[in-house]
Design an enzyme around this catalytic site. Structure first.
Site, short mmCIF file in Angstrom:
data_model
loop_
_atom_site.label_atom_id
_atom_site.label_comp_id
_atom_site.label_asym_id
_atom_site.label_seq_id
_atom_site.Cartn_x
_atom_site.Cartn_y
_atom_site.Cartn_z
CG HIS A 1 -2.07 0.99 1.04
ND1 HIS A 1 -3.29 0.60 0.54
CD2 HIS A 1 -2.16 2.32 1.28
CE1 HIS A 1 -4.10 1.65 0.49
NE2 HIS A 1 -3.43 2.71 0.93
CG ASP B 1 -10.80 3.48 5.69
OD1 ASP B 1 -10.24 4.50 6.13
OD2 ASP B 1 -10.58 3.01 4.56
NE ARG C 1 -8.22 11.05 5.94
CZ ARG C 1 -7.39 10.14 5.44
NH1 ARG C 1 -7.78 8.87 5.29
NH2 ARG C 1 -6.17 10.47 5.08
CB SER D 1 -7.28 5.56 6.31
OG SER D 1 -7.82 5.23 5.05
CE LYS E 1 -7.71 1.66 2.29
NZ LYS E 1 -7.94 2.98 2.86
#
Length: 441
Positions: free
Chosen positions: A81, A160, A167, A182, A186
């Site tokens: 990520h 989220d 956001r 966040s 996930k």
């Protein structure tokens, strides 16, 4: 306990208890707290921060707001990520390479956030590609072909998903506790047991300095390890856009070219650094340089591109667009950007002082000294390639193609970039704005 008291407590820089965080996440997920109240709390967190304990509790609450997948039957599953960037098409290139080397990749990605792009928006620009599939299908895809890239399902970290959209629309993206919770909620929910994080810093990233990026990386590593996920982080610069293309379809095209071996040097460096660490976590080799060679070999022999095609086909996408990227929709107006003259963005080579007088000079030749990624990202949003409101629809065909980046030589008359726009006036304005972003020495 009520949401007004929780908002007031964080507004006044007090620490929220685990019960208060759980109350907020549970009630907001169940639509018992309004968006405007959630926005107020998120803004208070953005302004006043969170302690490490608060961040861990927020992450856990968001992960537990829905299902947590168990992928243990598949074996070691590695996820990657990024904390975000401009022109960041790394997942589209990296995930197929890793899967082609026999390491299962199960990845749940996000949409664009602020001026940074989102992997899911890019995948959706491939006709037919399904980003919303059931958790069962997600698991079966990984078992079947070793890879699945999806958006957040309804039941995976739903809190989220709601907060992420808020956001984006309320300019509360650049916050370490909000970013860490966040991303890691996930990752925990999606079931991968090995996680490699790409933590970016610079003008095109949420973290502007390397020190802040390291702080964020340390926070996420700690959260991952507490959740039983082996987690490592690679810190990468984002002073200029990654690669040459910015915009959803444009970045898919660049990713396909990269998988054919035509890969920009800066993109290659990030892909190899992250991928070599993913292979190491998966037990495929401890020598990072050897791992990088394996990756390049699977680009050269075509296996990585074939895996990408397999991914696209398996999730309903039209593979013919990958085989022939000329089929992708193009913007109506493709406008060249030529720096025949420069104004207010010239740096004196001897003094290093940027000109700030209201003058225009003929450009004879020079070198690109600065080129801020954040401004390019904002320009892409202006063209329609990103969201200003959470319900905005993205125009996948717009964007920017960069011919010249930092360190490149420029001569008078050179086309430094192309603006892709479906609105002629916006396109012309974008041309002028892009000229101002370039700083020439």
């Amino acid at each position: 306990m009520n949401i007004q008291e929780i908002i007031a407590k964080k507004r006044d820089k007090q620490e929220l208890s685990k019960d208060e965080i759980n109350f907020f996440i549970t009630q907001y997920t169940n639509n018992n707290i309004a968006d405007y109240q959630a926005s107020a709390l998120i803004m208070a967190i953005y302004l006043n921060g969170m302690s490490k304990e608060e961040t861990v509790n927020l992450t856990t609450a968001m992960a537990n707001s829905g299902d947590i997948l168990d992928l243990s039957e598949i074996g070691p599953v590695v996820d990657k990520h990024s904390t975000g960037g401009v022109g960041d098409k790394v997942t589209l290139i990296l995930a197929p390479i890793i899967a082609s080397l026999g390491v299962p990749v199960a990845k749940m990605s996000g949409r664009g956030l602020g001026y940074t792009g989102g992997t899911i928006d890019k995948l959706e620009s491939i006709p037919g590609y399904k980003i919303n599939i059931s958790e069962e299908e997600f698991i079966q895809n990984v078992k079947k072909i070793g890879i699945s890239l999806i958006g957040q399902t309804k039941n995976l970290a739903p809190a989220d998903k709601k907060i992420y959209a808020l956001r984006d629309a309320t300019s509360t993206t650049e916050s370490i506790p909000l970013i860490a919770s966040s991303i890691m909620s996930k990752k925990i929910a999606a079931g991968a047991n090995k996680i490699v994080l790409d933590v970016t810093y610079g003008s095109g990233a949420f973290m502007k300095t390397k020190e802040k990026a390291k702080e964020l990386a340390d926070e996420m590593i700690e959260i991952g390890n507490l959740a039983g996920r082996e987690t490592v982080a690679v810190i990468t610069p984002m002073e200029e856009p990654l690669g040459r293309n910015v915009g959803n379809i444009l970045e898919v095209i660049e990713a396909v070219e990269a998988l054919k071996g035509n890969i920009a040097e800066d993109v290659k460096n990030v892909v190899l650094e992250l991928g070599s660490n993913m292979l190491k976590l998966a037990g495929k080799g401890d020598n990072l340089e050897e791992n990088k060679c394996k990756m390049m070999e699977n680009i050269a022999n075509g296996k990585a591109l074939e895996k990408f095609k397999e991914l696209v086909a398996n999730q309903g996408g039209d593979v013919s667009y990958i085989e022939n990227t000329n089929k992708f929709e193009r913007a109506k107006y493709i406008l060249p950007v030529i720096l025949s003259k420069v104004a207010n963005n010239v740096k004196n080579q001897e003094t290093g002082i940027k000109t700030n007088e209201n003058i225009t000079e003929d450009l004879i030749d020079g070198t690109v000294k600065e080129f801020k990624a954040e401004e390019v990202g904002k320009l892409s949003v202006f063209l329609g390639g990103g969201r200003i409101k959470k319900e905005d629809k993205i125009d996948s065909s717009v964007g920017i193609v960069l011919n010249k980046k930092i360190g490149d030589k420029i001569e008078k008359g050179d086309i430094v970039a192309y603006i892709h726009s479906n609105d002629e006036e916006k396109g012309k304005e974008a041309v002028q704005r892009l000229k101002e972003i370039y700083v020439i020495e």
